[in-house]
Design a protein around this motif. Structure first.
Motif, PDB file in Angstrom:
ATOM      1  N   GLN A   1    -120.209 -23.302   4.638  1.00  0.00           N
ATOM      2  CA  GLN A   1    -119.995 -23.888   2.950  1.00  0.00           C
ATOM      3  C   GLN A   1    -121.057 -23.753   2.906  1.00  0.00           C
ATOM      4  O   GLN A   1    -122.039 -24.753   3.324  1.00  0.00           O
ATOM      5  CB  GLN A   1    -119.174 -25.174   3.496  1.00  0.00           C
ATOM      6  CG  GLN A   1    -118.287 -25.001   2.963  1.00  0.00           C
ATOM      7  CD  GLN A   1    -116.967 -26.840   3.445  1.00  0.00           C
ATOM      8  OE1 GLN A   1    -117.495 -27.593   3.849  1.00  0.00           O
ATOM      9  NE2 GLN A   1    -115.810 -26.508   2.639  1.00  0.00           N
TER      10      GLN A   1
ATOM     11  N   ASP B   1    -124.712 -18.979  -1.292  1.00  0.00           N
ATOM     12  CA  ASP B   1    -123.447 -18.143  -2.184  1.00  0.00           C
ATOM     13  C   ASP B   1    -124.437 -17.375  -3.314  1.00  0.00           C
ATOM     14  O   ASP B   1    -124.605 -17.916  -3.989  1.00  0.00           O
ATOM     15  CB  ASP B   1    -121.922 -19.114  -2.721  1.00  0.00           C
ATOM     16  CG  ASP B   1    -121.716 -19.733  -1.675  1.00  0.00           C
ATOM     17  OD1 ASP B   1    -121.799 -19.386  -0.344  1.00  0.00           O
ATOM     18  OD2 ASP B   1    -120.897 -20.917  -1.736  1.00  0.00           O
TER      19      ASP B   1
ATOM     20  N   VAL C   1    -119.760 -13.550  -3.086  1.00  0.00           N
ATOM     21  CA  VAL C   1    -118.020 -14.076  -3.690  1.00  0.00           C
ATOM     22  C   VAL C   1    -117.772 -12.653  -4.915  1.00  0.00           C
ATOM     23  O   VAL C   1    -119.234 -12.717  -5.861  1.00  0.00           O
ATOM     24  CB  VAL C   1    -118.440 -15.519  -4.532  1.00  0.00           C
ATOM     25  CG1 VAL C   1    -117.147 -16.544  -4.467  1.00  0.00           C
ATOM     26  CG2 VAL C   1    -118.893 -16.045  -3.248  1.00  0.00           C
TER      27      VAL C   1
ATOM     28  N   ILE D   1    -116.277 -12.494  -7.431  1.00  0.00           N
ATOM     29  CA  ILE D   1    -114.836 -12.900  -8.151  1.00  0.00           C
ATOM     30  C   ILE D   1    -114.202 -11.888  -9.266  1.00  0.00           C
ATOM     31  O   ILE D   1    -115.259 -11.092 -10.665  1.00  0.00           O
ATOM     32  CB  ILE D   1    -115.673 -13.945  -9.127  1.00  0.00           C
ATOM     33  CG1 ILE D   1    -116.244 -14.994  -8.137  1.00  0.00           C
ATOM     34  CG2 ILE D   1    -114.730 -15.066  -9.916  1.00  0.00           C
ATOM     35  CD1 ILE D   1    -117.308 -15.200  -8.684  1.00  0.00           C
TER      36      ILE D   1
ATOM     37  N   ARG E   1    -117.111 -20.583 -11.822  1.00  0.00           N
ATOM     38  CA  ARG E   1    -116.315 -21.415 -10.377  1.00  0.00           C
ATOM     39  C   ARG E   1    -115.891 -21.118  -9.042  1.00  0.00           C
ATOM     40  O   ARG E   1    -115.854 -21.718  -8.753  1.00  0.00           O
ATOM     41  CB  ARG E   1    -114.410 -21.039 -11.331  1.00  0.00           C
ATOM     42  CG  ARG E   1    -113.426 -21.181 -11.051  1.00  0.00           C
ATOM     43  CD  ARG E   1    -112.155 -21.128 -11.245  1.00  0.00           C
ATOM     44  NE  ARG E   1    -111.332 -19.827 -11.051  1.00  0.00           N
ATOM     45  CZ  ARG E   1    -110.659 -18.946 -11.467  1.00  0.00           C
ATOM     46  NH1 ARG E   1    -109.836 -19.526 -12.015  1.00  0.00           N
ATOM     47  NH2 ARG E   1    -110.564 -18.012 -11.813  1.00  0.00           N
TER      48      ARG E   1
ATOM     49  N   THR F   1    -114.292 -18.672  -7.423  1.00  0.00           N
ATOM     50  CA  THR F   1    -112.955 -18.338  -7.121  1.00  0.00           C
ATOM     51  C   THR F   1    -113.066 -16.866  -6.350  1.00  0.00           C
ATOM     52  O   THR F   1    -112.414 -16.058  -7.648  1.00  0.00           O
ATOM     53  CB  THR F   1    -112.034 -19.043  -7.506  1.00  0.00           C
ATOM     54  OG1 THR F   1    -111.916 -20.295  -7.519  1.00  0.00           O
ATOM     55  CG2 THR F   1    -110.577 -18.775  -6.668  1.00  0.00           C
ATOM     56  N   GLY F   2    -112.990 -15.999  -5.483  1.00  0.00           N
ATOM     57  CA  GLY F   2    -112.894 -14.554  -4.558  1.00  0.00           C
ATOM     58  C   GLY F   2    -112.211 -14.536  -4.147  1.00  0.00           C
ATOM     59  O   GLY F   2    -111.519 -15.113  -3.582  1.00  0.00           O
TER      60      GLY F   2
ATOM     61  N   PRO G   1    -109.545 -14.521   0.988  1.00  0.00           N
ATOM     62  CA  PRO G   1    -110.135 -15.444  -0.093  1.00  0.00           C
ATOM     63  C   PRO G   1    -111.151 -16.404   0.421  1.00  0.00           C
ATOM     64  O   PRO G   1    -111.237 -17.214   1.155  1.00  0.00           O
ATOM     65  CB  PRO G   1    -108.853 -16.089  -0.176  1.00  0.00           C
ATOM     66  CG  PRO G   1    -107.683 -15.465   0.337  1.00  0.00           C
ATOM     67  CD  PRO G   1    -109.162 -15.001   1.518  1.00  0.00           C
TER      68      PRO G   1
ATOM     69  N   THR H   1    -114.116 -19.650  -1.438  1.00  0.00           N
ATOM     70  CA  THR H   1    -114.376 -20.920  -3.386  1.00  0.00           C
ATOM     71  C   THR H   1    -115.578 -21.701  -2.708  1.00  0.00           C
ATOM     72  O   THR H   1    -115.134 -22.263  -1.351  1.00  0.00           O
ATOM     73  CB  THR H   1    -113.097 -21.630  -3.721  1.00  0.00           C
ATOM     74  OG1 THR H   1    -111.762 -20.850  -3.745  1.00  0.00           O
ATOM     75  CG2 THR H   1    -113.687 -22.624  -4.520  1.00  0.00           C
ATOM     76  N   SER H   2    -116.225 -21.148  -3.572  1.00  0.00           N
ATOM     77  CA  SER H   2    -117.840 -21.684  -3.601  1.00  0.00           C
ATOM     78  C   SER H   2    -117.833 -23.156  -3.614  1.00  0.00           C
ATOM     79  O   SER H   2    -117.109 -23.974  -4.289  1.00  0.00           O
ATOM     80  CB  SER H   2    -118.995 -21.125  -4.734  1.00  0.00           C
ATOM     81  OG  SER H   2    -119.817 -21.803  -4.254  1.00  0.00           O
ATOM     82  N   SER H   3    -118.366 -24.144  -2.456  1.00  0.00           N
ATOM     83  CA  SER H   3    -118.261 -25.838  -2.267  1.00  0.00           C
ATOM     84  C   SER H   3    -119.226 -25.591  -3.323  1.00  0.00           C
ATOM     85  O   SER H   3    -119.543 -27.530  -3.482  1.00  0.00           O
ATOM     86  CB  SER H   3    -118.218 -25.529  -1.083  1.00  0.00           C
ATOM     87  OG  SER H   3    -119.379 -24.937  -0.330  1.00  0.00           O
TER      88      SER H   3
ATOM     89  N   HIS I   1    -116.285 -27.417 -14.056  1.00  0.00           N
ATOM     90  CA  HIS I   1    -115.655 -27.373 -12.648  1.00  0.00           C
ATOM     91  C   HIS I   1    -116.861 -28.852 -11.843  1.00  0.00           C
ATOM     92  O   HIS I   1    -116.339 -27.892  -9.943  1.00  0.00           O
ATOM     93  CB  HIS I   1    -116.287 -25.652 -11.691  1.00  0.00           C
ATOM     94  CG  HIS I   1    -116.459 -24.885 -12.765  1.00  0.00           C
ATOM     95  ND1 HIS I   1    -114.883 -24.357 -12.208  1.00  0.00           N
ATOM     96  CD2 HIS I   1    -116.524 -23.545 -13.254  1.00  0.00           C
ATOM     97  CE1 HIS I   1    -114.371 -23.409 -14.005  1.00  0.00           C
ATOM     98  NE2 HIS I   1    -116.288 -23.370 -14.101  1.00  0.00           N
TER      99      HIS I   1
END
Length: 609
Positions: free
Chosen positions: A305, A336, A407, A409, A448, A450-451, A461, A463-465, A523
Motif C-alpha cells: 500500500q 503506485d 497499475v 487501468i 480511481r 482500480t486495475g 486485481p 486498487t491504489s490506496s 475519489h
C-alpha cells in the motif's frame, strides 16, 4: 483537502440540498462532514465542509473561532507560513486570519502561503464574506447567483443540469480574492464583490481590470477595492529577452532514437540543469512527505500500500516525478504508477486477416520492446501502456529495491459511458468541450486507481490506496511542450513563443486545474502539482526561453530541452527523448468517440449526461 460549500441568502431563507452536489462534496472529504449556519440581521450563511484528512490531527470544518469567524479551507501549505508536522494547516490559517484587523492584514497572510488553496471566510467583525483561489487556481471553486431568491452559492463541485439552470455555474476566476460587504448587500438587495487582485510583477494592472470586473456571475457586480490593495504575486514576471541570432540546426526530421540520444548527450550539463533538478526535487519532497499524520497506535499500512501515486505514461514529465519521488520516499514504501488505457476497437476489415502475421515497424521514439520476449497483443496496448512499461523498467533499473506498483487501468467503452453519465459529467461541469471530456474521463479513471498489477507474469486485481496523486501538468506549459508552440515559433520566432508561454500559464487555472482538482478529488484523493510549485515557476520564469527549449531541434529533444537534460542527469534513458503525446491520444480515449470532432467543440456527451 476538502469539499467546501457556502450558501449566502439575502434575506435568510430555507434551503434544500441538491443531493448530487452533497454526494460529490462528501466523496471529496470522506473523513468528516459538518454544517454550520451563521445568521446576520438580514442575511444567512450556510457553511458545509467535508474533510479529507491530510495533515496533523483531524480538524473539523467549518472552523469557528472564539469571536465567531468561520473558515472553510481547501488547501495545503507547502511554505510561507510555518506548519509543524503535528499541526493541521486549516487550524494554522484560521489562527492567522483571526488575528487580522484589516483587509491588508488578510491579504498579507494569503500572499505568504505557498501551495494550492481555495477558501471561504466569514469575518464577523464588519460582516464580511471573503473567498478566492490561489494564484494558479490549483483548487476548484465555483459560483452561481440565483436572482429569483437572492442567493449566492460557492462550492468546490457542482452538478450538471439539463434545464435552464445548466449554464449558471462558473469557475471563480483565479484573479485574486473577493470580499462581500454583507450589510451593504442586505440593504441593496444585490451582491457586489470587492476584488483584491494578484499583482503580476511589473505587468500593468489596469489592462486586466476590465476582464476581472466582467467575471462576476449574472446578477452580481464586481468592483476594484477602493484602497488599491493587491495580493503579492508569488512568482516573478516571465523573462522576455530574445537572442540576438537564431542558430538553425541542420538535422534530418526522421532521426532515430540513437541519433537523438547522441544529440542530447552532446549538450552540456549546465548549472541551469542542476538548479532545475534541485528546485523540482524540493517541490516533490514537500508533496510526498506532507502525508496524513499517523496516530502512534494505528496499524502500519500493508506492504504493497503506497501513500503516493503518480499519473504515469512513461513520458518525461511523469518519469522525472517518479525518479525524484524515489529520492524522498523511504525505500521500503511502494509507489503506485497509475497507467490508464481505453480499449482499442479493432477495425472490421482487420478481423478477417487478424490471424495473418503482421510486420511491425518500430518507431524510434516509441520503445515498444525492451529486449524481452514479445507480449501477447492486447486491446489495451495503447501507446501510453507501451511507453509506461518501458518507463517502469527504467525505474526498476534505477532503484531495484523499490516496489513500483505499475497499475494497468483498463477501461471499456461501456464503463466509460456509464461513469461519464453517473459522475464525470458533473465533475467536469461547467467546462464542456470535447477536450474537457477526454481529459476529464481519462484522469478520473486513472485517479480511481482500480486495475491490475503483474507479478511473476501473473496479473492480480489491485486498487491504489494512495491519497496523494502527483501529476505532471505545468511542464508543457512552461517548457514549450505542445505542438502549437512549434507552430508559433515557426511563424513568429522567439517573440511569438514567449507570448504563447505567457498565455499558457495565465490561463491554466481555467483550462485545466479546477477540472482536474474536481475529477481527482472525487475519489477522496488529492492532486499535487510539483511543476507548478512557486519556486519551480519562479526559476523557470527567470530563465531566457532558449535555455528552456530549442524548437529548431527535432521533436523529442528541442521541446522541454532543459527537462530532457535533467532526465539524462538523473540517469533516465529512452524516456528522455520521447516526444510529447497528449493524454487523450496516448490513452486512446480520443479513438473511442467521434473522430471528426475538434477539441474545442462543445461535447454533446457531457451535455446529455
Amino acid at each position: 483537502m476538502c469539499g467546501i460549500f457556502c450558501l449566502l441568502s439575502l434575506p435568510s431563507s430555507q434551503f434544500e440540498w441538491d443531493k448530487t452536489v452533497r454526494e460529490h462534496l462528501k466523496r471529496r472529504g470522506p473523513n468528516l462532514s459538518q454544517d454550520l449556519t451563521v445568521k446576520g440581521p438580514c442575511y444567512q450563511c450556510l457553511f458545509s465542509a467535508h474533510v479529507l484528512h491530510m495533515r496533523g490531527l483531524l480538524t473539523p470544518q467549518p472552523v469557528q473561532d472564539n469571536t465567531g469567524n468561520v473558515l472553510e479551507w481547501n488547501g495545503e501549505i507547502f511554505g510561507g507560513l510555518p506548519v509543524r508536522p503535528e499541526e493541521n494547516d486549516t487550524a494554522v490559517v484560521s489562527q492567522r486570519l483571526s488575528s487580522c484587523n484589516s483587509p491588508s492584514e488578510i491579504l498579507s497572510v494569503l500572499s505568504a502561503i505557498r501551495g494550492p488553496w481555495g477558501f471561504v471566510y466569514y469575518q464577523k467583525a464588519g460582516d464580511y464574506l471573503w473567498f478566492g483561489r490561489d494564484f494558479f487556481g490549483r483548487r476548484s471553486l465555483l459560483w452561481k447567483f440565483d436572482a429569483d431568491v437572492n442567493t449566492l452559492t460557492l462550492t468546490s463541485v457542482a452538478a450538471y443540469s439539463s434545464g435552464p439552470e445548466q449554464s449558471a455555474w462558473q469557475e471563480v476566476p483565479a484573479v485574486g480574492v473577493y470580499r462581500i460587504d454583507l450589510k451593504a448587500a442586505t440593504g441593496a438587495g444585490s451582491v457586489t464583490f470587492e476584488v483584491y487582485p494578484w499583482a503580476h510583477g511589473g505587468n500593468d494592472l489596469s489592462s486586466r481590470s476590465e476582464t476581472i470586473l466582467e467575471s462576476a456571475p449574472g446578477g452580481c457586480t464586481a468592483v476594484m477595492n477602493q484602497s488599491g490593495l493587491v495580493l503579492r504575486s508569488p512568482v516573478c514576471p516571465l523573462n522576455t529577452s530574445i537572442p540576438e541570432s537564431l542558430n538553425e540546426k541542420d538535422i534530418p526530421p526522421d532521426s532515430c532514437v540513437k541519433d537523438l540520444e547522441q544529440l542530447l548527450a552532446g549538450k552540456e550539463e549546465t548549472d541551469e540543469v542542476s538548479r532545475l533538478i534541485d528546485v523540482l526535487s524540493e517541490a516533490v519532497r514537500r508533496r510526498v512527505q506532507s502525508l496524513p499524520f499517523r496516530v502512534q497506535d494505528s496499524p502500519p499500512p500493508a506492504h504493497d500500500q503506497a501513500g503516493v501515486a503518480i499519473l504515469f505514461s512513461g513520458g518525461i514529465d511523469s518519469m522525472i516525478l517518479a525518479a525524484l519521488a524515489d529520492r524522498h520516499i523511504p525505500a521500503h514504501q511502494p509507489v503506485d504508477l497509475l497507467n490508464v488505457a481505453f480499449k482499442l476497437q479493432e477495425p472490421k476489415k482487420q478481423k478477417e486477416s487478424s490471424k495473418k502475421p503482421r510486420k511491425h515497424k518500430n518507431k524510434p521514439t516509441d520503445p515498444t520492446t525492451d529486449g524481452a520476449a514479445p507480449r501477447a497483443s492486447s486491446p489495451f496496448d495503447v501507446p501510453d501502456r507501451i511507453t509506461g512499461r518501458a518507463g517502469l523498467k527504467e525505474l526498476q533499473d534505477l532503484n531495484p529495491e523499490r516496489r513500483w506498483n505499475f497499475v494497468e487501468i483498463n477501461v471499456t467503452q461501456e464503463e466509460l459511458q456509464k461513469m461519464r453519465e453517473e459522475r464525470i459529467c458533473h465533475l467536469v461541469h461547467p467546462l464542456e468541450t470535447v477536450l474537457d471530456d477526454s481529459i476529464g474521463c481519462a484522469v478520473w479513471f486513472a485517479a480511481r486507481g482500480t486495475g491490475f498489477v503483474t507479478e511473476d507474469r501473473d496479473q492480480r486485481p489491485f486498487t491504489s490506496s494512495a491519497k496523494v496523486i502527483l501529476t505532471g501538468i505545468g511542464a508543457d506549459e512552461q517548457l514549450a511542450g505542445y505542438s502549437r508552440h512549434r507552430v508559433r515559433f515557426k511563424m513568429s520566432g522567439y517573440e511569438g513563443l514567449i507570448q504563447e508561454l505567457a498565455m499558457e500559464l495565465g490561463r491554466i487555472s481555467s483550462r485545466n486545474l479546477g477540472r482536474d482538482d474536481r475529477v481527482i478529488g472525487d475519489h477522496g484523493k488529492e492532486a499535487r502539482f510539483p511543476y507548478l510549485d512557486e519556486d519551480v515557476v519562479n526559476y523557470l520564469n527567470s530563465l531566457p526561453v532558449w535555455e528552456k527549449a530549442d524548437l529548431s531541434l527535432p521533436r523529442g529533444v528541442g521541446e522541454k530541452l532543459l527537462l530532457r537534460l535533467a532526465a539524462k542527469q538523473l540517469g533516465l534513458g529512452q524516456s528522455a527523448v520521447l516526444p510529447k503525446r497528449a493524454m487523450q491520444f496516448g490513452s486512446r480515449i480520443a479513438k473511442m468517440e467521434d473522430r471528426r470532432e475538434k477539441a474545442s467543440d462543445k461535447c454533446t456527451r457531457l451535455l446529455t449526461g
